[in-house]
Scaffold this active site. Structure first.
Site, PDB file in Angstrom:
ATOM      1  N   GLU A  20      40.400  34.084  70.301  1.00 30.44           N
ATOM      2  CA  GLU A  20      39.000  34.329  69.919  1.00 30.44           C
ATOM      3  C   GLU A  20      38.121  34.466  71.166  1.00 30.44           C
ATOM      4  OE1 GLU A  20      39.099  31.010  67.104  1.00 30.44           O
ATOM      5  OE2 GLU A  20      38.390  32.397  65.563  1.00 30.44           O
ATOM      6  N   GLU A  24      46.462  29.734  63.197  1.00 26.40           N
ATOM      7  CA  GLU A  24      45.696  28.723  62.451  1.00 26.40           C
ATOM      8  C   GLU A  24      46.224  28.512  61.046  1.00 26.40           C
ATOM      9  OE1 GLU A  24      44.399  30.941  64.475  1.00 26.40           O
ATOM     10  OE2 GLU A  24      42.579  30.209  65.456  1.00 26.40           O
TER      11      GLU A  24
HETATM   12  C1  3H9 Z   1      42.276  26.898  66.660  1.00 20.97           C
HETATM   13  O1  3H9 Z   1      42.317  27.463  67.703  1.00 20.97           O
HETATM   14  C2  3H9 Z   1      41.081  26.907  65.738  1.00 20.97           C
HETATM   15  C3  3H9 Z   1      40.015  27.885  66.107  1.00 20.97           C
HETATM   16  O2  3H9 Z   1      40.251  29.130  65.494  1.00 20.97           O
HETATM   17  C4  3H9 Z   1      38.668  27.463  65.636  1.00 20.97           C
HETATM   18  C5  3H9 Z   1      38.167  26.156  66.011  1.00 20.97           C
HETATM   19  C6  3H9 Z   1      36.741  25.953  65.635  1.00 20.97           C
HETATM   20  N1  3H9 Z   1      45.871  21.526  70.890  1.00 20.97           N
HETATM   21  O3  3H9 Z   1      54.591  23.209  71.780  1.00 20.97           O
HETATM   22  P1  3H9 Z   1      54.774  22.563  73.092  1.00 20.97           P
HETATM   23  C7  3H9 Z   1      50.372  20.313  72.994  1.00 20.97           C
HETATM   24  S1  3H9 Z   1      43.583  25.972  66.104  1.00 20.97           S
HETATM   25  C8  3H9 Z   1      46.309  20.351  71.353  1.00 20.97           C
HETATM   26  O4  3H9 Z   1      55.757  21.472  73.219  1.00 20.97           O
HETATM   27  P2  3H9 Z   1      55.746  25.053  74.137  1.00 20.97           P
HETATM   28  C9  3H9 Z   1      51.604  19.905  72.208  1.00 20.97           C
HETATM   29  O5  3H9 Z   1      51.289  18.955  71.226  1.00 20.97           O
HETATM   30  C10 3H9 Z   1      44.800  26.091  67.378  1.00 20.97           C
HETATM   31  N2  3H9 Z   1      47.542  20.167  71.871  1.00 20.97           N
HETATM   32  O6  3H9 Z   1      55.051  23.627  74.250  1.00 20.97           O
HETATM   33  C11 3H9 Z   1      52.473  19.335  73.316  1.00 20.97           C
HETATM   34  O7  3H9 Z   1      51.990  18.018  73.594  1.00 20.97           O
HETATM   35  P3  3H9 Z   1      52.983  16.852  74.054  1.00 20.97           P
HETATM   36  C12 3H9 Z   1      45.578  27.332  67.235  1.00 20.97           C
HETATM   37  C13 3H9 Z   1      48.344  21.238  71.904  1.00 20.97           C
HETATM   38  O8  3H9 Z   1      55.749  25.605  75.494  1.00 20.97           O
HETATM   39  C14 3H9 Z   1      52.132  20.223  74.517  1.00 20.97           C
HETATM   40  O9  3H9 Z   1      50.879  20.831  74.208  1.00 20.97           O
HETATM   41  N3  3H9 Z   1      46.669  27.325  68.211  1.00 20.97           N
HETATM   42  C15 3H9 Z   1      47.952  22.484  71.434  1.00 20.97           C
HETATM   43  O10 3H9 Z   1      57.017  24.949  73.396  1.00 20.97           O
HETATM   44  C16 3H9 Z   1      53.150  21.323  74.762  1.00 20.97           C
HETATM   45  O11 3H9 Z   1      53.335  22.040  73.543  1.00 20.97           O
HETATM   46  C17 3H9 Z   1      47.924  26.980  67.889  1.00 20.97           C
HETATM   47  O12 3H9 Z   1      48.239  26.720  66.759  1.00 20.97           O
HETATM   48  C18 3H9 Z   1      46.647  22.617  70.913  1.00 20.97           C
HETATM   49  N4  3H9 Z   1      46.181  23.793  70.465  1.00 20.97           N
HETATM   50  O13 3H9 Z   1      54.779  25.925  73.218  1.00 20.97           O
HETATM   51  C19 3H9 Z   1      48.906  26.962  69.021  1.00 20.97           C
HETATM   52  N5  3H9 Z   1      48.983  23.352  71.574  1.00 20.97           N
HETATM   53  O14 3H9 Z   1      53.550  17.322  75.363  1.00 20.97           O
HETATM   54  C20 3H9 Z   1      49.690  25.695  68.985  1.00 20.97           C
HETATM   55  C21 3H9 Z   1      49.980  22.659  72.137  1.00 20.97           C
HETATM   56  O15 3H9 Z   1      52.112  15.650  74.122  1.00 20.97           O
HETATM   57  N6  3H9 Z   1      50.613  25.563  70.112  1.00 20.97           N
HETATM   58  N7  3H9 Z   1      49.611  21.385  72.340  1.00 20.97           N
HETATM   59  O16 3H9 Z   1      54.016  16.777  72.971  1.00 20.97           O
HETATM   60  C22 3H9 Z   1      51.784  26.205  70.166  1.00 20.97           C
HETATM   61  O17 3H9 Z   1      52.125  27.014  69.342  1.00 20.97           O
HETATM   62  C23 3H9 Z   1      52.695  25.848  71.302  1.00 20.97           C
HETATM   63  O18 3H9 Z   1      52.312  24.576  71.780  1.00 20.97           O
HETATM   64  C24 3H9 Z   1      52.680  26.840  72.476  1.00 20.97           C
HETATM   65  C25 3H9 Z   1      53.505  26.250  73.655  1.00 20.97           C
HETATM   66  C26 3H9 Z   1      53.296  28.166  72.038  1.00 20.97           C
HETATM   67  C27 3H9 Z   1      51.284  27.064  72.977  1.00 20.97           C
END
Ligand code: 3H9
Length: 727
Positions: A105, A125
């Site tokens: 975004e 999301e």
């Molecule tokens: C959003 O954006 C809403 C908006 O539209 C509007 C708002 C108003 N937040 O997966 P990994 C942590 S909703 C906090 O093992 P990888 C994860 O918990 C968001 N923490 O690594 C982990 O922590 P820990 C939409 C996050 O390399 C560490 O980072 N976005 C977030 O296998 C490493 O993650 C998503 O849904 C986060 N957003 O994969 C994306 N993301 O080390 C969600 C990650 O303590 N994330 N963490 O266990 C992913 O899909 C994967 O983490 C990503 C990396 C592909 C980025």
């Protein structure tokens, strides 16, 4: 949190900084907004670049802070995205790694987007039970049109830079120096009119059949969602982009976001997101954990047995770029296996081609087919995937123990058998481990990793790392019959069958369970898996067949209630889908459409008559509670037995291996949501009505938690009795 620096004379670079994924916490968003304002106010700055630290743009809003979000406020992130777009100076997003959710975004608020070739973008999301709420549902359709926006926003899939370019999400791909190239572009376009680059000012590309496209999308997501709210709300937000001016569409997006955020579904899906990450951080009851154990590299692996499971496992390994030796016992089976694996790899390659990924990872040249155990001498790891037969498995492990190099890891793909018994025939029991794959093994994300009594931390770390390499979620569990997944499945299936005895039809039970959100009810699942699998196991356990003591009552085994219904079906050759008949009737052997079978109705009536059972009406609530609470009850026992080390382990296993609906967060999360006292009281009620079904008697651990005042789920394991010092 967001570093501001000058690049050359006229470009300001704002770098998002929040390890590990540059999540947009309120501090990051605030710093980003300040950076944009600062650049705007500085007359010497002519253009701006936004990028992320450590090779990642941003993974979006900080999911950990959602629970404290005030739903009434306008999200600060949305304000900031608007601020970026309103900037008087061109803003270029330099996307490396990921730009997901709020990250994308932010990029859509920018006037230009450059991405590295390996970068991925998307709106995941929907998978967290919400929707893009920083104006993403209003900008993306204006940028790429309704059909593509519907696809991305309702599936949450990530797209690689090449596809993003084709769709029009990004303007340019670079192979290296993404930020430098963005700075060059920013300098080049400074002074050019920004109006045409502001997505919010663009109209949504019109299509003659817009209404039909939206209605079809709604039908499609409703069919797939099985009760999940977020995909439908995403469509409503996209519809608002079509029907309303930008500002009003944004209002609608916010209203839908507020609704979803407050729903139990968003909480469940976000719990599932963190649970999936928590299970990677495994701990053994001894206290040894992922922190101290290190995995060994696996370059070459072997798979023994090319049945359905073996073929899927081979395909997964090849896709993970390993050298693979595939072994079968005779030439005919080897040829059949080779053909099947080759076609699976071709199918995978064509899927990758469609999504713009390199297909060379499906290279069959990395694969050797053989009948010769000698070819396993130099492999780092073996996965045995033969028939569920202890004697056969032991024979293979004995052989492996003498042929493989001493440091090779020996894995058995079993869904229930005793890992210690298998390990005992080898000279390196500490290198033996269970790896329970789920069918089809190249598709299903779960890998249940079973530690035996002697399994070493290095072996566990290697198996868990293998799961990650195969793009699977590994969950470490203890060794007992059925481990976690199948041990919990047994009382669930048992209840379903007892319900048939009491008066239900298979489709009534299935509909209740599918209405809850499961992809398949127990009877459709049993038919798909093959009824002969359980029959063989029951015969092995002496519950039926030649080993059964003469004179055993038909519906009782050691004073417990037993239903011989599935045995009777197998005796008639009704093995399920593959036979064209099981609990349902299929159009042909191997057919997929389950039709209610009048033969079965008659059979059930006669059965009830023979055994003096009076059929009664069973309502949906009882069907669901008996099936699900019996399963959950076993989950509490599994925690008490330390077979699973946390409720998250069980929930992840059920979501990824057994089709538990993510929006219900997994069985243990579900129990915590409906309330432990409620689960306990229902189990008490049913066990009083059916005292001969031990699996309905509430687990002492569940009772203990209720007596402690039902602490939150994350505290449950602290109440598990520690093992005695002798163990
Ligand atoms: C959003 O954006 C809403 C908006 O539209 C509007 C708002 C108003 N937040 O997966 P990994 C942590 S909703 C906090 O093992 P990888 C994860 O918990 C968001 N923490 O690594 C982990 O922590 P820990 C939409 C996050 O390399 C560490 O980072 N976005 C977030 O296998 C490493 O993650 C998503 O849904 C986060 N957003 O994969 C994306 N993301 O080390 C969600 C990650 O303590 N994330 N963490 O266990 C992913 O899909 C994967 O983490 C990503 C990396 C592909 C980025």
């Amino acid at each position: 949190m967001a570093q501001y620096r000058r690049a050359g004379a006229a470009v300001a670079v704002i770098r998002l900084h929040n390890a590990p994924v540059n999540a947009l916490s309120s501090a990051v968003v605030q710093a980003l907004a300040q950076g944009v304002k600062k650049a705007d106010l500085d007359p010497s700055v002519k253009a701006v670049v936004i990028c992320g630290a450590n090779g990642k743009f941003s993974a979006g809003a900080d999911i950990r802070t959602f629970s404290s979000l005030q739903p009434r406020d306008r999200p600060a992130l949305a304000e900031t995205v608007s601020l970026i777009e309103r900037s008087q100076k061109p803003v270029v997003a330099a996307i490396e790694g990921v730009a997901l959710g709020g990250g994308l975004e932010v990029a859509l608020g920018c006037h230009y987007r450059i991405a590295h070739a390996q970068a991925r973008v998307g709106f995941p999301e929907v998978l967290l039970g919400i929707l893009p709420a920083a104006e993403g549902t209003q900008r993306l359709p204006r940028l790429i049109g309704i059909p593509a926006a519907l696809d991305l926003i309702t599936t949450g899939r990530h797209v690689l830079a090449a596809e993003a370019l084709k769709l029009g999400i990004i303007d340019e791909i670079v192979k290296e120096n993404t930020v430098e190239r963005a700075i060059e572009l920013a300098s080049k376009v400074s002074g050019q009119p920004l109006g045409p680059r502001k997505i919010s000012l663009k109209p949504v590309p019109d299509l003659p059949d817009m209404e039909a496209i939206l209605s079809e999308a709604l039908v499609k997501v409703k069919r797939k969602a099985r009760g999940r709210l977020s995909p439908e709300m995403c469509i409503q937000a996209i519809k608002a982009a079509v029907q309303l001016p930008f500002a009003e569409g944004v209002e609608k997006e916010r209203e839908l976001f507020r609704f979803l955020l407050g729903s139990g579904q968003a909480k469940a899906q976000q719990y599932a997101f963190f649970a999936e990450r928590a299970v990677e951080k495994w701990t053994m009851p001894s206290g040894t954990s992922w922190k101290t154990a290190s995995a060994q590299p696996i370059r070459k692996a072997a798979v023994i047995g090319l049945g359905t499971m073996g073929r899927g496992i081979v395909t997964s390994l090849v896709k993970a770029k390993m050298l693979v030796v595939a072994l079968e016992q005779d030439q005919k089976q080897l040829d059949i296996g080779r053909e099947a694996v080759t076609s699976l790899l071709q199918w995978e390659a064509s899927k990758m081609q469609q999504s713009g990924q390199s297909q060379d990872i499906c290279d069959p040249a990395r694969l050797q087919f053989t009948l010769d155990f000698g070819a396993l001498r130099d492999v780092d790891l073996v996965i045995e995937a033969v028939f569920e037969d202890m004697a056969l498995k032991k024979e293979i492990f004995r052989k492996l123990s003498t042929i493989c190099k001493p440091e090779a890891f020996l894995c058995t793909n079993t869904s229930a058998l005793d890992i210690d018994e298998i390990a005992a025939v080898t000279s390196h029991p500490h290198q033996v481990i269970g790896t329970h794959f789920f069918s089809p093994a190249h598709v299903m994300k779960l890998l249940e990793v079973i530690r035996g009594h002697h399994t070493s931390p290095t072996t566990i770390a290697t198996a868990m790392s293998l799961a990650k390499t195969l793009n699977k979620v590994g969950v470490l569990v203890g060794n007992c019959f059925g481990f976690v997944g199948n041990r919990m499945m047994a009382p669930y299936v048992e209840q379903a069958i007892f319900l048939l005895e009491e008066g239900c039809k298979p489709e009534e039970v299935d509909q209740a369970v599918e209405g809850f959100g499961f992809h398949m009810g127990p009877f459709r699942m049993l038919d798909l898996a093959g009824l002969d699998v359980g029959w063989r196991s029951r015969k092995g356990q002496g519950l039926t067949g030649p080993k059964l003591a003469p004179g055993t009552p038909a519906r009782q085994r050691e004073s417990r209630r037993y239903s011989p219904l599935p045995d009777f079906l197998c005796e008639q050759g009704r093995y399920g889908q593959k036979a064209g008949k099981g609990w349902y009737l299929y159009e042909k052997p191997g057919g997929r459409t389950a039709n209610p079978d009048p033969w079965l109705y008659n059979f059930l009536s006669e059965y009830r008559e023979t055994h003096g059972i009076k059929a009664r009406f069973v309502d949906q609530e009882e069907i669901l509670e008996r099936c699900l609470y019996a399963l959950i009850n076993e989950g509490f026992q599994i925690l008490a037995d330390r077979i699973a080390s946390a409720p998250e382990d069980i929930d992840v296993i059920y979501i990824y291996g057994y089709g538990w609906p993510t929006h219900r967060g997994g069985p243990m999360f579900h129990a915590s949501t409906v309330g432990l006292p409620h689960v306990l009281s229902r189990l008490q009620k049913y066990s009083e009505a059916h005292p001969d079904i031990p699996k309905l008697q509430p687990s002492p651990f569940l009772k203990k938690l209720v007596a402690l005042g039902s602490p939150p789920l994350r505290e449950w394991v602290s109440h598990v009795r520690q093992p005695s010092s002798k163990l």
